[in-house]
Design a protein around this motif. Sequence first.
Motif, PDB file in Angstrom:
ATOM      1  N   GLY A 103      26.043 -17.804 -27.012  1.00 32.14           N
ATOM      2  CA  GLY A 103      25.559 -17.037 -27.908  1.00 32.14           C
ATOM      3  C   GLY A 103      26.509 -15.818 -28.354  1.00 32.14           C
ATOM      4  O   GLY A 103      26.705 -15.536 -29.632  1.00 32.14           O
ATOM      5  N   LEU A 104      27.178 -15.079 -27.492  1.00 33.28           N
ATOM      6  CA  LEU A 104      28.111 -14.068 -27.449  1.00 33.28           C
ATOM      7  C   LEU A 104      29.356 -14.475 -28.603  1.00 33.28           C
ATOM      8  O   LEU A 104      29.581 -13.759 -29.324  1.00 33.28           O
ATOM      9  CB  LEU A 104      28.586 -13.598 -26.257  1.00 33.28           C
ATOM     10  N   TYR A 105      29.860 -15.690 -28.437  1.00 40.03           N
ATOM     11  CA  TYR A 105      30.803 -16.062 -29.435  1.00 40.03           C
ATOM     12  C   TYR A 105      30.248 -15.867 -31.006  1.00 40.03           C
ATOM     13  O   TYR A 105      31.127 -15.432 -31.671  1.00 40.03           O
ATOM     14  CB  TYR A 105      31.233 -17.684 -29.272  1.00 40.03           C
ATOM     15  N   PHE A 106      29.201 -16.454 -31.072  1.00 45.79           N
ATOM     16  CA  PHE A 106      28.516 -16.517 -32.524  1.00 45.79           C
ATOM     17  C   PHE A 106      28.451 -14.994 -32.818  1.00 45.79           C
ATOM     18  O   PHE A 106      28.632 -14.732 -34.034  1.00 45.79           O
ATOM     19  CB  PHE A 106      27.344 -17.195 -32.597  1.00 45.79           C
ATOM     20  N   LYS A 107      28.059 -14.204 -32.028  1.00 42.35           N
ATOM     21  CA  LYS A 107      27.611 -12.636 -32.329  1.00 42.35           C
ATOM     22  C   LYS A 107      29.033 -12.070 -32.651  1.00 42.35           C
ATOM     23  O   LYS A 107      29.133 -11.193 -33.698  1.00 42.35           O
ATOM     24  CB  LYS A 107      26.906 -12.113 -31.206  1.00 42.35           C
ATOM     25  N   THR A 108      30.011 -12.361 -32.031  1.00 43.54           N
ATOM     26  CA  THR A 108      31.146 -11.694 -32.355  1.00 43.54           C
ATOM     27  C   THR A 108      31.801 -12.010 -33.553  1.00 43.54           C
ATOM     28  O   THR A 108      32.498 -11.588 -34.114  1.00 43.54           O
ATOM     29  CB  THR A 108      32.402 -11.886 -31.165  1.00 43.54           C
ATOM     30  N   LEU A 109      31.346 -13.460 -33.914  1.00 45.10           N
ATOM     31  CA  LEU A 109      32.132 -13.945 -35.314  1.00 45.10           C
ATOM     32  C   LEU A 109      31.748 -13.224 -36.277  1.00 45.10           C
ATOM     33  O   LEU A 109      32.596 -12.762 -37.341  1.00 45.10           O
ATOM     34  CB  LEU A 109      31.674 -15.208 -35.462  1.00 45.10           C
ATOM     35  N   THR A 110      30.362 -12.589 -36.339  1.00 44.12           N
ATOM     36  CA  THR A 110      29.806 -11.869 -37.551  1.00 44.12           C
ATOM     37  C   THR A 110      29.704 -10.399 -37.308  1.00 44.12           C
ATOM     38  O   THR A 110      29.373  -9.468 -38.050  1.00 44.12           O
ATOM     39  CB  THR A 110      28.736 -12.441 -38.185  1.00 44.12           C
ATOM     40  N   SER A 111      29.799  -9.991 -36.107  1.00 39.42           N
ATOM     41  CA  SER A 111      29.706  -8.576 -35.441  1.00 39.42           C
ATOM     42  C   SER A 111      30.821  -7.688 -34.987  1.00 39.42           C
ATOM     43  O   SER A 111      30.745  -6.621 -34.849  1.00 39.42           O
ATOM     44  CB  SER A 111      28.493  -8.591 -34.772  1.00 39.42           C
ATOM     45  N   GLY A 112      31.962  -8.815 -34.464  1.00 39.15           N
ATOM     46  CA  GLY A 112      33.127  -8.014 -33.987  1.00 39.15           C
ATOM     47  C   GLY A 112      32.816  -8.195 -32.439  1.00 39.15           C
ATOM     48  O   GLY A 112      31.697  -8.301 -31.967  1.00 39.15           O
TER      49      GLY A 112
END
Length: 307
Positions: A103-112
């Motif tokens: 999940g953290l990978y996806f969150k960083t894609l759009t949130s940094g």
Amino acid sequence: MGQPAAILIAGPTASGKSGLALQLAERLGGTVINADSMQVYGDLRVITARPTREEEARVPHLLYGHVDGAENYSVGRWLADARAALDDAAARRLVPIFAGGTGLYFKTLTSGLAAVPPVDADIRVDVRARLDAHGPAVLHAELARHDPAAAERLSPNDRVRIARALEVVLSTGRPLVDWHQQGLPPLLDSARVVRVFLAPDRAELYRRIDGRFSVMLEAGALDEVRAFAARKLDPLLPAMKAHGVPWLIRHLAGELSLDEAADKARADTRHYAKRQFTWFRHQLADWPQLEPDAALENVLSAWSSSP
């Protein structure tokens, strides 16, 4: 908003993410980009359920098996690798399709992501040695002196996070929370992606998890783990904690029967799947949740209907 920039496919382990990504890549002319923190390791193809070589030959796959198991691969490094993968997809005019369960990978894609500098290698070795010698409670007390906020946030038994927070503050002189105030920018605009979280029926998902581990064993997972264990790496490394690896290592050491190790691995994976559901529900609540059977046509429709 224009044509979407990417497709993001998340979901619990064994929910069919890789299969959906492959189908979409074939239909749309895409490249599948790994967003699973264990499938990056080259040592562990079978036990982490990476796409097979045959599947990888059907469409381009990126960020699978490109990291040595001795490395402590970070979210920040994945974000840098993902940027390169997006550049590669753009250069080849391929649709980037991210698929994985981290999940953290996806969150960083759009949130940094907050940027933490590399930890001094000598400090890392010292902290890990003292963790093994004295246990996490002693290091937690030390962390409380250097970074009270982190110590208050962490359980005294949380070996991995205590070690990480202590390494950062000893290496940089600044608490981890300070570094979290400085960030790396997102790679994708959240308004220009098609997102889906695969949410199969829980009972069916658990059946798939249990059956998949049997398939892994038949496909050579035990030999794969045997070769990996022979490297005698730091047990705190992420790859050493991939689901099934610790239990199969204990079996190889004569501590458990293969059936006992397999049962423990299946239970761990079911618990992990439950945590994935919870994480996404709280952290990425705006993602559409779909049954796997409905996901292909839904994503294709969302992709084609974008203005």
